[in-house]
Design a protein around this motif. Structure first.
Motif, short mmCIF file in Angstrom:
data_model
loop_
_atom_site.label_atom_id
_atom_site.label_comp_id
_atom_site.label_asym_id
_atom_site.label_seq_id
_atom_site.Cartn_x
_atom_site.Cartn_y
_atom_site.Cartn_z
N VAL A 144 -7.04 -3.73 -1.96
CA VAL A 144 -8.08 -3.02 -2.73
C VAL A 144 -7.47 -2.65 -4.08
CG1 VAL A 144 -9.53 -0.97 -2.83
CG2 VAL A 144 -9.12 -2.11 -0.63
N LEU A 163 -8.56 -1.18 -7.78
CA LEU A 163 -9.60 -0.57 -8.60
C LEU A 163 -9.39 -0.91 -10.07
CD1 LEU A 163 -9.84 3.01 -7.06
CD2 LEU A 163 -10.77 0.85 -6.21
N SER A 210 -4.01 -0.96 -2.63
CA SER A 210 -4.00 -0.21 -1.37
C SER A 210 -4.64 -1.08 -0.31
CB SER A 210 -4.76 1.11 -1.51
OG SER A 210 -6.12 0.88 -1.84
N CYS A 211 -4.44 -0.70 0.95
CA CYS A 211 -5.08 -1.43 2.04
C CYS A 211 -6.50 -0.90 2.23
CB CYS A 211 -4.25 -1.28 3.32
SG CYS A 211 -4.32 0.39 4.02
N PRO A 212 -7.35 -1.61 3.01
CA PRO A 212 -8.72 -1.13 3.22
C PRO A 212 -8.79 0.27 3.83
CG PRO A 212 -8.54 -3.43 3.86
CD PRO A 212 -7.15 -2.97 3.58
N ARG A 233 -10.87 7.34 -2.66
CA ARG A 233 -12.21 7.95 -2.62
C ARG A 233 -12.49 8.65 -3.95
NH1 ARG A 233 -14.18 5.30 1.36
NH2 ARG A 233 -15.87 6.85 1.57
N ALA A 266 -16.56 5.58 -1.84
CA ALA A 266 -15.53 4.60 -2.21
C ALA A 266 -15.41 4.49 -3.73
CB ALA A 266 -15.88 3.24 -1.62
N HIS A 284 -8.47 2.92 1.04
CA HIS A 284 -9.28 2.72 -0.16
C HIS A 284 -9.50 4.09 -0.83
CE1 HIS A 284 -12.79 0.37 -2.11
NE2 HIS A 284 -12.57 1.47 -2.82
N CYS A 344 0.86 -1.19 0.00
CA CYS A 344 0.00 0.00 0.00
C CYS A 344 0.90 1.24 0.00
CB CYS A 344 -0.91 -0.01 1.23
SG CYS A 344 -1.86 1.52 1.43
#
Length: 432
Positions: free
Chosen positions: A128, A130, A137-139, A144, A151, A142, A110
């Protein structure tokens, strides 16, 4: 472990089912000092496995090799531990799993955690990812949505975002043909603008190139069906795009037309600034008939465009393009002066033919004739052969007398001159 004769027994210590951690050599020596006495008196043979069960699990000792004559383990028997088998340890631990008291392999990193100086490993379950870019990335971090802060689900592939801005599903606009490419609304409008024509939903692929007062293109766009093109670079090249508001070029000032053509050529890759005759052709089509053959004045106006651009009222590309073209224009002027001299000689010959062969109207026609332009014969090239052309001006009321019945007289004069005589129409826009 006593200092016995070396190499009597070789064994492997298996700690894979032992729950207690072994911190180093001291821990291992301490553990063995507890285990070794329990082996005394046990028979020795290669392949045998001895095991101990305790609160932390099971420890196994596998006998790999026994020296000849050694059959029973005693206090003076030397045992060499040639291998210690330990449970696999996670080197890259998932930080999210650690916080939950679990063990997970952090295969991803991340970036936000790393920038903050925190453990940045993330396992497959917690990563995470996309759509649109392999940026995990980590939770906690996440991405934006740039617009509504919900999210995000994809990275925009548009020219403004370039996969660096994240957006939510509500702001996703999919590529018309590529399901793996997504845009935010703004970048989608740039990539696939709607045609300016009212009621048309096609993509506007043709941009208006007309420069405004501040030197920037209009930018209005239209689809190929409703696009307007100003063919200023010849039939073999794509012309400048024009929107509905800028498509009416007939009657515009000559200085403005010359500037737009030069600036458009400077911005278009692979296109040179036109020649003086090409400028004349464009000016004639826009209603400037007399200026179209006045190449000296056209050259002077082009020099004025270059001076204004060099003074800061144009781009560096425009100034450079005009300076490169200037050498060719001077050479063309010399050639055109020679053509004009040939044209004057042919005009004088035509006037003599009229006086000799047309006793009724010849004198009046000869007096009313003036040279507009002479173009020498052309052979070969992409446009094919063409006879020499002598464009002359004559009062409209005398046209029919020069032409003669069914064009017989003007054809005869053309044959005798070796150049096709053409009448310039002062009242209508002509095409050459």
């Amino acid at each position: 472990m006593s200092d016995y004769l070396a190499g009597q027994v070789e064994a492997a210590l298996d700690l894979r089912s032992w729950g207690a951690a072994i911190g180093g050599q001291d821990d291992l020596v301490a553990l063995w000092s507890q285990l070794e006495p329990t082996l005394y008196g046990r028979p020795l043979r290669g392949g045998a496995v001895h095991s101990w069960d305790a609160d932390h699990g099971t420890i196994r000792l596998e006998i790999l090799r026994v020296a000849p004559g050694v059959t029973v383990l005693a206090a003076d028997t030397r045992i060499d531990l040639v291998a210690v088998r330990e449970p696999a340890r996670l080197v890259h631990r998932c930080a999210t799993c650690d916080r939950a008291g679990r063990a997970g392999y952090g295969v991803f990193h991340c970036r936000a955690c790393g920038d903050a100086g925190q453990p940045d490993q993330v396992c497959v379950d917690h990563a995470v990812m996309l759509d649109g870019a392999l940026t995990p990335s980590c939770p906690e971090h996440h991405p934006r949505c740039r617009d509504c802060d919900t999210a995000a689900v994809f990275w925009c592939a548009g020219v403004n975002c370039r996969a660096r801005a994240a957006w939510c599903a509500r702001h996703r606009a999919r590529h018309p043909q590529d399901p793996d490419t997504d845009y935010c609304p703004g970048c989608y409008r740039l990539a696939f603008p709607v045609c300016e024509e009212q009621g048309c939903s096609s993509v506007g692929t043709v941009t208006c190139d007309w420069l405004g007062p501040h030197g920037k293109p209009c930018g209005q766009q239209a689809c190929t069906r409703h696009a307007r093109r100003w063919q200023v670079f010849g039939a073999e090249r794509v012309g400048l795009g024009l929107c509905r508001n800028h498509s009416r070029i007939a009657g515009r000032p000559a200085d403005e037309l010359l500037y737009q053509i030069c600036a458009g050529a400077a911005r278009t890759r692979g296109v040179r600034v036109p020649s003086l005759p090409a400028f004349g052709h464009n000016l004639r089509n826009c209603g400037h008939r007399e200026l179209a053959v006045d190449y000296r004045t056209i050259r002077a106006k082009l020099e004025a465009v270059r001076s204004r651009s060099a003074a800061g009222n144009g781009s560096a590309a425009l100034t450079a393009a005009l300076e490169r073209a200037a050498v060719g224009w001077e050479r063309e002027l010399q050639q055109l002066r020679g053509h004009a001299a040939e044209g004057e000689q042919l005009l004088q010959r035509l006037q003599r033919l009229l006086l000799d062969q047309d006793p009724r109207w010849g004198r009046e026609i000869a007096a009313g004739l003036s040279l507009q332009e002479y173009k020498p014969a052309r052979t070969g090239g992409t446009s094919g052969d063409r006879a020499a052309l002598l464009w002359v001006q004559l009062p409209d009321e005398l046209h029919r007398y020069l032409i003669g019945p069914q064009g017989t007289r003007i054809k005869s004069y053309s044959q005798q001159l070796g150049a096709e005589v053409k009448l310039a129409d002062r009242n209508r826009r002509g095409r050459r």
